[in-house]
Design a protein around this motif. Structure first.
Motif, PDB file in Angstrom:
ATOM      1  N   THR A 387      39.109  45.464  27.690  1.00  0.00           N
ATOM      2  CA  THR A 387      39.477  46.629  28.173  1.00  0.00           C
ATOM      3  C   THR A 387      40.604  47.403  27.541  1.00  0.00           C
ATOM      4  O   THR A 387      41.309  46.607  26.621  1.00  0.00           O
ATOM      5  CB  THR A 387      40.032  46.315  29.555  1.00  0.00           C
ATOM      6  OG1 THR A 387      41.127  45.727  29.697  1.00  0.00           O
ATOM      7  CG2 THR A 387      39.074  45.790  30.381  1.00  0.00           C
ATOM      8  N   GLY A 418      41.995  40.118  33.457  1.00  0.00           N
ATOM      9  CA  GLY A 418      41.769  39.327  32.132  1.00  0.00           C
ATOM     10  C   GLY A 418      43.132  38.841  31.433  1.00  0.00           C
ATOM     11  O   GLY A 418      43.193  39.595  30.135  1.00  0.00           O
ATOM     12  N   ALA A 421      42.801  36.301  28.473  1.00  0.00           N
ATOM     13  CA  ALA A 421      42.276  36.611  26.913  1.00  0.00           C
ATOM     14  C   ALA A 421      43.745  37.115  26.231  1.00  0.00           C
ATOM     15  O   ALA A 421      43.592  37.212  25.016  1.00  0.00           O
ATOM     16  CB  ALA A 421      41.321  37.545  27.103  1.00  0.00           C
ATOM     17  N   PRO A 565      37.859  44.328  34.050  1.00  0.00           N
ATOM     18  CA  PRO A 565      36.883  44.331  33.146  1.00  0.00           C
ATOM     19  C   PRO A 565      35.665  44.866  34.002  1.00  0.00           C
ATOM     20  O   PRO A 565      35.164  44.541  35.125  1.00  0.00           O
ATOM     21  CB  PRO A 565      36.601  42.824  32.932  1.00  0.00           C
ATOM     22  CG  PRO A 565      37.989  42.024  33.353  1.00  0.00           C
ATOM     23  CD  PRO A 565      38.684  43.121  34.093  1.00  0.00           C
ATOM     24  N   ARG A 568      31.830  43.985  37.342  1.00  0.00           N
ATOM     25  CA  ARG A 568      32.154  43.147  38.607  1.00  0.00           C
ATOM     26  C   ARG A 568      31.171  44.060  39.883  1.00  0.00           C
ATOM     27  O   ARG A 568      31.101  45.009  39.750  1.00  0.00           O
ATOM     28  CB  ARG A 568      33.215  43.442  38.840  1.00  0.00           C
ATOM     29  CG  ARG A 568      34.462  42.834  37.853  1.00  0.00           C
ATOM     30  CD  ARG A 568      34.400  41.260  38.139  1.00  0.00           C
ATOM     31  NE  ARG A 568      35.183  41.016  36.724  1.00  0.00           N
ATOM     32  CZ  ARG A 568      36.307  40.007  37.146  1.00  0.00           C
ATOM     33  NH1 ARG A 568      36.861  40.122  38.381  1.00  0.00           N
ATOM     34  NH2 ARG A 568      36.881  39.372  36.334  1.00  0.00           N
ATOM     35  N   ARG A 702      33.147  37.378  40.707  1.00  0.00           N
ATOM     36  CA  ARG A 702      33.155  37.249  39.496  1.00  0.00           C
ATOM     37  C   ARG A 702      31.919  37.117  38.895  1.00  0.00           C
ATOM     38  O   ARG A 702      31.561  37.032  37.622  1.00  0.00           O
ATOM     39  CB  ARG A 702      34.163  36.079  39.009  1.00  0.00           C
ATOM     40  CG  ARG A 702      35.374  36.354  39.451  1.00  0.00           C
ATOM     41  CD  ARG A 702      36.477  35.093  38.957  1.00  0.00           C
ATOM     42  NE  ARG A 702      37.582  35.584  39.347  1.00  0.00           N
ATOM     43  CZ  ARG A 702      38.889  35.675  38.526  1.00  0.00           C
ATOM     44  NH1 ARG A 702      38.777  34.784  37.531  1.00  0.00           N
ATOM     45  NH2 ARG A 702      39.943  35.945  38.847  1.00  0.00           N
TER      46      ARG A 702
HETATM   47  P1  ADP Z   1      43.553  37.024  35.319  1.00  0.00           P
HETATM   48  O1  ADP Z   1      44.079  38.125  35.077  1.00  0.00           O
HETATM   49  O2  ADP Z   1      43.416  36.773  37.164  1.00  0.00           O
HETATM   50  O3  ADP Z   1      44.253  35.723  34.845  1.00  0.00           O
HETATM   51  P2  ADP Z   1      41.181  36.073  33.835  1.00  0.00           P
HETATM   52  O4  ADP Z   1      41.889  36.027  32.526  1.00  0.00           O
HETATM   53  O5  ADP Z   1      41.119  34.588  34.667  1.00  0.00           O
HETATM   54  O6  ADP Z   1      41.922  37.017  35.007  1.00  0.00           O
HETATM   55  O7  ADP Z   1      39.898  36.816  33.542  1.00  0.00           O
HETATM   56  C1  ADP Z   1      39.066  36.829  34.831  1.00  0.00           C
HETATM   57  C2  ADP Z   1      37.487  36.864  34.126  1.00  0.00           C
HETATM   58  O8  ADP Z   1      37.116  38.029  33.508  1.00  0.00           O
HETATM   59  C3  ADP Z   1      37.203  35.757  33.307  1.00  0.00           C
HETATM   60  O9  ADP Z   1      35.990  35.124  33.595  1.00  0.00           O
HETATM   61  C4  ADP Z   1      37.377  36.299  31.891  1.00  0.00           C
HETATM   62  O10 ADP Z   1      36.466  35.835  30.858  1.00  0.00           O
HETATM   63  C5  ADP Z   1      36.634  37.827  32.273  1.00  0.00           C
HETATM   64  N1  ADP Z   1      36.971  38.806  31.398  1.00  0.00           N
HETATM   65  C6  ADP Z   1      38.389  39.061  30.921  1.00  0.00           C
HETATM   66  N2  ADP Z   1      38.460  40.141  30.112  1.00  0.00           N
HETATM   67  C7  ADP Z   1      37.227  40.543  30.114  1.00  0.00           C
HETATM   68  C8  ADP Z   1      36.555  41.847  29.452  1.00  0.00           C
HETATM   69  N3  ADP Z   1      37.246  42.665  28.890  1.00  0.00           N
HETATM   70  N4  ADP Z   1      35.152  42.153  29.959  1.00  0.00           N
HETATM   71  C9  ADP Z   1      34.469  41.235  30.539  1.00  0.00           C
HETATM   72  N5  ADP Z   1      34.974  40.142  31.274  1.00  0.00           N
HETATM   73  C10 ADP Z   1      36.238  39.834  30.863  1.00  0.00           C
END
Ligand code: ADP
Ligand code: MG
Length: 819
Positions: A387, A418, A421, A565, A568, A702
């Motif tokens: 994003t 996210g 990441a 992201p 959803r 999710r």
């Molecule tokens: P949090 O901010 O709550 O720690 P996570 O890092 O666990 O969130 O991410 C939540 C979910 O979103 C994960 O399954 C991840 O793979 C997915 N995700 C993260 N960034 C993106 C993106 N840019 N596009 C699609 N899915 C994403």
């Protein structure tokens, strides 16, 4: 009390303290010779020595030691070295370079002179009272001290800042009328008769005559103290519920106190403070202790704040405020005092935050040498397009780590935005620059999950990721540690186990703390010492309203993930009373039939751990559901008291789809990611904060179809329903936080922040109201101006302020929750 104070005993603590001071000197006066800070432990040692009956001569020494330590943490290193030598000299250390001269040249600021020789100064005297432990109060022995500890009260300052949750106006007797029946009334009357009747219960009956000549009856059950405290012919104030009996008007179980004029009278004939209690202490008891504490404050005016601050904010005098907070003569006084302490709370909070920012700003760090295109290469292997806020956060991080200063960045984003990441990018950048990284998770479940996700993201880029948890076998642990020490492992993920001794990195360059609100700062710092000043990234989903975030996280740079992201599906939130539970579990069954999975969250682990009020527990709910609503489905339970291997295998089974539902405590609150889960049922939802509920809800939604969150309200009240409705209508964590703030007042929300952030607020959070927060920007400005001229508050004119600050923030309380 023990006779104590024998030479042998006094030598033991002095020896301890000497060792501590020497260590602190050796380590360059960083206030880190002990966990939680050298000065804190040293003070506690001195304090400990004082609780015993001490020879008079010794007491002077203790006071001097104390005055050298109270503001230690706020001094620049140079001044600290001076303090250390002074401490050693006082402790009679012959190895000290300056033994014999108690106050070596150049070192101590003015207020380091022995307290006993100070000119009479009411603020110094007041501060000294505030610093004393509550055990110094008459009537507070070890048992009461322990009970007060449960209320968070350790020092007299804590006790005085235990603000009343409300007041009772017992200034005037009630004019009795027919409307008074069934109401609480206050009457002043003379005791005519009193008799004790022993039947199945002990019954005490009395009759009194009020000034109007009316005769009233009083009755108490099972109270064996009443009789002995009442004397016929004496005048009393009685406060209780008025009822009709066949003998006429009757007061049920009234509280009473012999009539007199204040201050002789404490519990009646005045505006009476009412406090939050804990078991083992009564309103009257606590009130009496507070009264004695207030009595220790002289009536002279006293102020620790710089004069221009106090006058700019038009604050009433400190000593007056303490008295008026607890024993006001009218409502205006009470409010004036409350808002004064609300100010103090926020002002000290801001000072603390800003001082930490200053301290951290100049820490030199290792600049990462990153070739251009590092972000692109990382993004290239991601299974999704980041994003735009994720991309911006990666750029922020890149900018930080390239600089020769330590990064202190907060990555703030709602659940599911996210963050992992982005953390992966930071770990990648470390690797590219030739460093290792460590990722700290609050729970084992989460560590294991984050480890797996990072492994997937980073392995294609050639990084070796390992996860260390408390539940590993010795040999597993040993081989991982070996690989960490040789630099074979690039990124180590784990719980606080990775903070333990024996975990050595070859070249740690980055630390990431996930869900940082779950940790104490002490732990954040411990991780910091693992490497040569690693860059620090902390991540949090605590939904602080935007209006507050900057002020509260003032010492960190912030990157915010503002959008979620794409792709959803919305979560439908349903609120129902417990009578509709069947339909909730019918919905669960329906989802399971469609191949989906469910979380069921309850407040308590077992029936014994609830408060006997019927709160849903994991065990009971498990039993009920397996025999009833969810009969035949594959269900398991999950909570923090289970062995970590069991927790892990349960979570694995759930993730693999071998379980249809898990019944858990809030152990699933943070970050667990199971895309196939589509229902979240929360029992006794009213018992959780909105932020927690929002986090829990973020566990579903999710996957690729509509998800449901069902809030079951166990105890239905109008307020509770109103609060929970906020969740039904909003899915924006920040908006929810804002609403929560309005409904609950800011104390609780700041409470969540302070829990992890380790900047607890001043006194009880009950002090703060939503209105007070509007002054925050002004307060922050004042704090910042003050620090501009005196960054460490070392100037003599700020000595009292520094002392109050260290009184309010004496310790870091590392906190790990895993229930
Ligand atoms: P949090 O901010 O709550 O720690 P996570 O890092 O666990 O969130 O991410 C939540 C979910 O979103 C994960 O399954 C991840 O793979 C997915 N995700 C993260 N960034 C993106 C993106 N840019 N596009 C699609 N899915 C994403
Ligand atoms: Mg997360």
């Amino acid at each position: 009390m023990s006779s104590g104070g024998s030479p042998a005993e006094s030598d033991t603590w002095k020896e301890l303290l000497r060792g501590l001071v020497r260590l602190e000197l050796k380590r360059g006066c960083q206030d880190d010779a002990a966990v939680g800070g050298f000065a804190r432990l040293a003070l506690a040692t001195v304090e400990g020595s004082c609780t015993r009956t001490q020879p008079i001569a010794e007491r002077g020494v203790s006071n001097e030691l104390r005055s050298l330590l109270v503001d230690y943490q706020f001094l620049p290193n140079r001044a600290r070295a001076g303090r250390c030598s002074a401490l050693l000299a006082l402790l009679g250390d012959s190895k000290s370079p300056s033994a014999g001269s108690p106050l070596p040249a150049g070192a101590p600021p003015a207020h380091a002179t022995p307290v006993s020789k100070l000119p009479p100064d009411s603020i110094k005297a007041l501060l000294q009272v505030l610093e004393e432990p509550v055990s110094k109060l008459w009537g507070v022995g070890p048992r009461v001290q322990e009970i007060m500890g449960k209320l968070g009260v350790g020092s007299i300052a804590d006790l005085l800042q235990h603000a009343p949750k409300g007041y009772l106006d017992l200034r005037y007797p009630t004019e009795l009328s027919r409307e008074s029946l069934g109401q609480m009334v206050l009457i002043k009357a003379r005791l005519l008769t009193v008799t004790e009747i022993r039947r199945k219960v002990l019954l005490v009956k009395a009759s009194v005559r009020d000034p109007g000549g009316r005769v009233l009856h009083l009755v108490w059950f099972n109270n064996k103290f009443v009789r002995s405290r009442l004397q016929t012919g004496h005048d009393y104030d009685f406060y209780g519920r008025l009822e009709n009996s066949f003998e006429g008007a009757q007061l049920m179980q009234p509280a009473f106190e012999e009539s007199g004029t204040p201050p002789a009278q404490l519990h009646m004939n005045r505006i009476v403070p009412v406090y939050h209690l804990t078991s083992g202490i009564t309103q009257k008891g606590l009130r009496a202790h507070v009264w004695r504490a207030v009595g220790r404050i002289s009536s002279a005016t006293a102020e620790y704040l710089p004069r221009d601050v106090a006058s700019h904010f038009k604050l009433p005098d400190l000593a007056w405020s303490y008295r008026s907070l607890h024993f006001p003569t009218d409502e205006h006084e009470a409010e004036k005092a409350r808002s004064r302490f609300a100010f103090d709370s926020l002002f000290l909070f801001e000072l603390r935050v800003l001082m930490r920012k200053h301290a951290e700003q100049d820490v030199p760090g290792n600049p990462f040498d990153l070739p251009t295109g590092t972000v692109e290469r990382y993004v290239g292997v991601l299974p999704f397009v980041p994003t735009s806020s994720q991309a911006a956060a990666m750029r922020d991080i890149e900018g930080d780590v390239r600089r020769p200063r330590q990064m202190h960045r907060l990555l703030h984003g709602d659940v599911g935005s996210g963050k992992t990441a982005v953390a992966g990018y930071a770990a990648y950048a470390a690797k590219v620059a030739g460093y290792q990284s460590a990722v700290l998770s609050p729970t084992e479940i989460l560590a294991e999950q984050t480890g797996r996700v990072l492994q997937e993201l980073l392995a294609p880029l050639g990084l070796r990721v390992a996860t260390l948890t408390g539940g590993m076998t010795k040999s597993q642990r040993k081989s991982i540690l070996g690989a960490v020490a040789t630099g074979e492992i690039d990124c180590l993920v784990g719980t606080h186990a990775i903070l333990e001794e024996g975990v050595a990195f070859e070249r740690l360059g980055l630390s990431v703390v996930d869900e940082q609100h779950r940790f104490g700062v002490a732990q954040r710092v411990a991780l910091g010492t693992k490497g040569n000043v690693p860059h620090s990234l902390v991540m949090s989903a605590t939904p602080i309203p935007r209006t507050l975030a900057l002020t509260i996280y003032g010492d960190l740079d912030i990157s915010e993930l503002v959008e979620k992201p794409p792709g959803r599906f919305p979560i439908q939130t349903h609120l129902m009373s417990a009578t509709k539970r069947d339909s909730a579990y019918a919905m669960v069954r329906e989802q399971v039939v469609q191949g989906r999975q469910a979380f069921i969250v309850v407040p308590a682990i077992d029936p014994a751990s609830d408060e006997g009020d019927g709160t849903a527990s994991v065990e009971e709910t498990m039993r009920e559901l397996t025999e009833g609503g969810l009969k035949g489905l594959r269900i398991a339970s999950l909570h923090g008291r289970m062995k970590s291997s069991v927790k892990q295998s349960t979570m694995d089974a759930f993730r693999l789809g071998n379980l249809d539902a898990i019944v858990a405590t809030t152990v699933v609150e943070v970050g667990v990611d199971v895309p196939n889960a589509s229902v979240m049922v929360i029992e006794d939802a009213e018992r959780f904060g909105l932020a927690t509920l929002h986090q829990l809800r973020g566990r579903v939604g999710r996957g690729s179809s509509v998800s449901h969150c069902i809030l079951i309200q166990g105890n239905v009240t109008a307020e509770g329903t109103e609060r929970l409705q906020v969740l039904v209508h909003s899915d924006d964590g920040f908006q929810i936080a804002e609403e929560d703030l309005k409904l609950r007042g800011p104390g609780d929300i700041l409470g969540t922040v302070q829990h992890g952030y380790d900047v607890p607020l001043f006194g009880s959070t009950a002090l703060l109201s939503y209105r007070d927060l509007s002054a925050l920007p002004d307060i922050r400005k004042a704090a910042s101006e003050l620090l501009e001229h005196d960054p460490s508050l070392g100037a003599p004119e700020h000595a009292d302020l520094a002392r109050m600050l260290s009184l309010r923030y004496p310790a870091s309380k590392p906190g790990m929750e895993d229930n």
